[in-house]
Design a protein around this motif. Structure first.
Motif, mmCIF file in Angstrom:
data_model
loop_
_atom_site.group_PDB
_atom_site.id
_atom_site.type_symbol
_atom_site.label_atom_id
_atom_site.label_comp_id
_atom_site.label_asym_id
_atom_site.label_seq_id
_atom_site.Cartn_x
_atom_site.Cartn_y
_atom_site.Cartn_z
ATOM 1 N N LYS A 1 -7.377 1.117 -3.565
ATOM 2 C CA LYS A 1 -6.059 1.607 -3.128
ATOM 3 C C LYS A 1 -6.033 1.821 -1.624
ATOM 4 O O LYS A 1 -5.087 1.407 -0.929
ATOM 5 C CB LYS A 1 -5.740 2.922 -3.840
ATOM 6 C CG LYS A 1 -4.393 3.527 -3.464
ATOM 7 C CD LYS A 1 -4.434 5.037 -3.465
ATOM 8 C CE LYS A 1 -5.183 5.563 -2.261
ATOM 9 N NZ LYS A 1 -5.083 7.023 -2.096
ATOM 10 N N GLY B 1 -4.745 -7.900 -5.166
ATOM 11 C CA GLY B 1 -4.434 -7.205 -6.401
ATOM 12 C C GLY B 1 -5.615 -6.355 -6.813
ATOM 13 O O GLY B 1 -6.695 -6.437 -6.221
ATOM 14 N N VAL B 2 -5.431 -5.553 -7.830
ATOM 15 C CA VAL B 2 -6.466 -4.611 -8.232
ATOM 16 C C VAL B 2 -7.751 -5.319 -8.666
ATOM 17 O O VAL B 2 -8.833 -5.041 -8.135
ATOM 18 C CB VAL B 2 -5.962 -3.707 -9.381
ATOM 19 C CG1 VAL B 2 -7.058 -2.757 -9.819
ATOM 20 C CG2 VAL B 2 -4.741 -2.916 -8.941
ATOM 21 N N THR C 1 3.139 8.594 -10.058
ATOM 22 C CA THR C 1 2.983 7.329 -9.335
ATOM 23 C C THR C 1 4.258 6.951 -8.594
ATOM 24 O O THR C 1 4.224 6.566 -7.422
ATOM 25 C CB THR C 1 2.600 6.201 -10.305
ATOM 26 O OG1 THR C 1 1.401 6.563 -10.990
ATOM 27 C CG2 THR C 1 2.376 4.902 -9.556
ATOM 28 N N THR D 1 3.648 7.498 -4.305
ATOM 29 C CA THR D 1 3.093 6.350 -3.587
ATOM 30 C C THR D 1 3.511 6.267 -2.118
ATOM 31 O O THR D 1 2.645 6.068 -1.251
ATOM 32 C CB THR D 1 3.445 5.032 -4.313
ATOM 33 O OG1 THR D 1 2.875 5.056 -5.621
ATOM 34 C CG2 THR D 1 2.888 3.830 -3.558
ATOM 35 N N THR E 1 0.174 -0.493 -7.518
ATOM 36 C CA THR E 1 -0.518 -0.798 -8.774
ATOM 37 C C THR E 1 -1.834 -0.041 -8.896
ATOM 38 O O THR E 1 -2.073 0.627 -9.903
ATOM 39 C CB THR E 1 -0.747 -2.310 -8.918
ATOM 40 O OG1 THR E 1 0.515 -2.982 -8.886
ATOM 41 C CG2 THR E 1 -1.451 -2.619 -10.233
ATOM 42 N N VAL F 1 -2.885 2.651 -11.578
ATOM 43 C CA VAL F 1 -4.074 2.395 -12.387
ATOM 44 C C VAL F 1 -5.106 3.504 -12.189
ATOM 45 O O VAL F 1 -5.849 3.853 -13.095
ATOM 46 C CB VAL F 1 -4.677 1.020 -12.039
ATOM 47 C CG1 VAL F 1 -6.005 0.804 -12.749
ATOM 48 C CG2 VAL F 1 -3.705 -0.085 -12.401
#
Length: 316
Positions: free
Chosen positions: A46, A67-68, A236, A240, A287, A291
């Protein structure tokens, strides 16, 4: 982060539902530190995603992280498995201090009835979050520096090149003094206030709703688990943008006058991000935020709720 309206299992005599404050602090700290061990790799990812393309227009910079899952693979393959747990010691220190104070304070306001007033859960949650964020800010500062730190080939954001947690604290103190350890706190306080208020209020309300619906046994851990999942979504969405700003303020380099080289403060960071990266720049890393926050919220709230239930049972 966690809290709930705890339903005592047995109450043979009337009295407040408060635990001894040091015990409440310890239970909150243990719960969130336990969750942190499992979710820290997502915190590393993150942080990298939020610093990637800092003050650069979309498409004008190289994207190391897409992406994660891909980011986890890149960090793991480049820095090794230990790279996925970068900043863990500082993260545990932050979680223990911030959430111990935050949850202990909130449970006290709940025990004395302040959360029963209209808007009481939101106000108490925000106040608890602000207090915890301020006290634990130096630990979050070091955590962010260490988690952003990596080899040049996949580096994003400013690289502080600390040798470890203690070295980071000492380096910041020598360069900027005591006030330097609280650099970025103006971004951390609103971040945790918003996250804490939405989390604690949502969790309390959701737990009461699930209990009234009688989906599970009133004292089942499934009640807290369901409420925590609902709370994770709310946190979330609201948190964020504040998380992005907080990460940027903490990680920015400083000049010879101990001033940030990129941002003057919370509002300046907000305006610059929107101007150069667009509104969606405030949702970078959403995301991994979800997560990470979802299981962290579920784990920490569930562990904290169960520990308090057991402590209240023992007390009565």
């Amino acid at each position: 982060m966690t809290c709930a309206s705890i339903t005592p299992v047995a109450r043979p005599s009337p009295g407040p539902r408060a635990l001894w404050p040091p015990l409440d602090f310890t239970l909150g700290a243990l719960a969130c530190c336990g969750a942190c061990v499992f979710t820290n790799p997502l915190e590393v990812v993150k942080t990298r995603l939020q610093l990637q393309g800092e003050l650069r227009a979309r498409g004008s910079y190289q994207r190391h992280y897409r992406g994660v899952l891909q980011a986890l693979w890149v960090v793991g393959s480049t820095d090794g498995l230990r790279g996925l747990q970068k900043g863990l010691t500082a993260a545990l220190l932050y979680q223990g201090l911030m959430n111990g104070v935050r949850l202990g304070f909130y449970s006290y306001t709940e025990a004395v009835g302040l959360t029963d007033a209209p808007g009481g859960s939101l106000i108490s949650g925000a106040a608890a979050g602000a207090l915890g964020a301020f006290i634990a800010s130096p630990a979050y500062l070091v955590k962010t520096h260490l988690q952003a730190q990596t080899v040049a080939v996949i580096a994003v954001g400013h690289q502080h090149n600390h040798q470890g947690v203690l070295s980071a604290f000492m380096s910041i103190y020598r360069r900027e003094g005591v006030t330097g350890l609280w650099r970025g706190v103006n971004g951390a306080v609103p971040r945790v206030m918003v996250g804490s208020a939405s989390q604690l209020a949502t969790f309390s309300s959701a737990k009461d709703w699930v209990t009234r619906a009688q989906w599970f046994d009133p004292h089942s851990c499934l009640t807290a688990l369901t409420a925590a999942m609902i709370s994770g979504v709310a946190v979330t969405i609201t948190m964020t943008p504040f998380d992005v700003i907080s990460t940027r303020l903490y990680n920015q380099p400083v000049d010879e006058f101990k001033r940030g080289r990129l941002y003057c403060g919370f509002v300046d960071c907000l305006m610059k991000v929107c101007a150069t990266e667009g509104i969606m720049g405030l949702y970078k890393g959403m995301t991994p935020v979800f997560v990470r926050l979802a299981p962290h919220t579920v784990l920490s709230m569930l562990i904290w709720d169960v520990l308090r239930q057991r402590a209240l049972l023992y007390r009565h």
